[in-house]
Enzyme design. Structure first.
Site, PDB file in Angstrom:
ATOM      1  N   ILE A 126      23.655  62.847   8.313  1.00 37.70           N
ATOM      2  CA  ILE A 126      23.422  63.550   7.049  1.00 37.70           C
ATOM      3  C   ILE A 126      24.624  63.312   6.144  1.00 37.70           C
ATOM      4  O   ILE A 126      25.739  63.748   6.448  1.00 37.70           O
ATOM      5  CB  ILE A 126      23.219  65.067   7.277  1.00 37.70           C
ATOM      6  CG1 ILE A 126      22.058  65.317   8.255  1.00 37.70           C
ATOM      7  CG2 ILE A 126      22.970  65.777   5.945  1.00 37.70           C
ATOM      8  CD1 ILE A 126      21.898  66.779   8.654  1.00 37.70           C
ATOM      9  N   ASP A 127      24.398  62.607   5.046  1.00 38.68           N
ATOM     10  CA  ASP A 127      25.441  62.337   4.054  1.00 38.68           C
ATOM     11  C   ASP A 127      25.314  63.356   2.934  1.00 38.68           C
ATOM     12  O   ASP A 127      24.229  63.531   2.373  1.00 38.68           O
ATOM     13  CB  ASP A 127      25.296  60.934   3.479  1.00 38.68           C
ATOM     14  CG  ASP A 127      25.535  59.848   4.522  1.00 38.68           C
ATOM     15  OD1 ASP A 127      26.164  60.148   5.545  1.00 38.68           O
ATOM     16  OD2 ASP A 127      25.091  58.716   4.300  1.00 38.68           O
ATOM     17  N   VAL A 128      26.437  64.006   2.608  1.00 38.82           N
ATOM     18  CA  VAL A 128      26.410  65.114   1.649  1.00 38.82           C
ATOM     19  C   VAL A 128      27.458  64.908   0.569  1.00 38.82           C
ATOM     20  O   VAL A 128      28.579  64.474   0.841  1.00 38.82           O
ATOM     21  CB  VAL A 128      26.672  66.463   2.373  1.00 38.82           C
ATOM     22  CG1 VAL A 128      26.676  67.621   1.385  1.00 38.82           C
ATOM     23  CG2 VAL A 128      25.645  66.687   3.475  1.00 38.82           C
TER      24      VAL A 128
ATOM     25  N   TYR B   8      22.365  63.108   0.325  1.00 41.18           N
ATOM     26  CA  TYR B   8      22.185  61.823  -0.357  1.00 41.18           C
ATOM     27  C   TYR B   8      21.641  60.792   0.623  1.00 41.18           C
ATOM     28  O   TYR B   8      21.869  60.896   1.830  1.00 41.18           O
ATOM     29  CB  TYR B   8      23.520  61.321  -0.932  1.00 41.18           C
ATOM     30  CG  TYR B   8      23.792  61.839  -2.320  1.00 41.18           C
ATOM     31  CD1 TYR B   8      23.775  60.988  -3.418  1.00 41.18           C
ATOM     32  CD2 TYR B   8      24.063  63.183  -2.544  1.00 41.18           C
ATOM     33  CE1 TYR B   8      24.011  61.464  -4.698  1.00 41.18           C
ATOM     34  CE2 TYR B   8      24.300  63.665  -3.811  1.00 41.18           C
ATOM     35  CZ  TYR B   8      24.272  62.799  -4.891  1.00 41.18           C
ATOM     36  OH  TYR B   8      24.503  63.266  -6.162  1.00 41.18           O
TER      37      TYR B   8
END
Length: 140
Positions: free
Chosen positions: A12-14, A25
């Site tokens: 999970i890219d944030v 994102y």
């Protein structure tokens, strides 16, 4: 069901908006999804993720420390292990991600490769003593 949830790792890219809100994102951090990372993490756990790799895009490569608030929010919302990523510059940062952020583990890249004021490439690793000092002595 066949391989077990421990084999399923969701990345999970944030990124944090100017208003201070977190957003997931996609596509190497170039495409906002409109999704809240906490809700997304909970959904991924429900779908069978056995581990989450949580990357703060804003901190990644800065070597200034992890986004502890983000780590706390996500770690507190799920039961699966969360691996913090993005921002490690010192062994102490690794320990903070676990001790203060609640991560199960901490990933690092730049701190092992770039050194000195000119960010020279020199691959190095913390000594066992440095790790013991940061995380507390290991049990015999």
């Amino acid at each position: 069901d066949i391989i077990g949830s421990q084999s399923v790792v969701v990345s999970i890219d944030v990124r944090r908006s100017r208003a201070g809100n977190y957003e997931v994102y996609a596509k190497s951090g170039t495409e906002p999804t409109g999704e809240d990372p906490i809700e997304h993490a909970v959904e991924m756990e429900k779908l069978g993720a056995g581990e989450l790799l949580l990357t703060s895009i804003d901190q990644d490569g800065t070597m200034q420390g992890y986004d502890l608030e983000l780590i706390r929010l996500v770690s507190g919302a799920v039961r699966v292990p969360v691996v913090a990523c993005g921002g490690a510059g010192t062994v102490q940062h690794l320990a903070e991600a676990v001790k203060k952020g609640g991560a199960s583990a901490a990933a690092a890249g730049s701190m092992f490769v770039f050194h000195g004021p000119h960010r020279a490439v020199l691959i190095s690793y913390p000594t066992p003593q440095e790790l013991d000092d940061a995380f507390g002595a290991r049990s015999p």
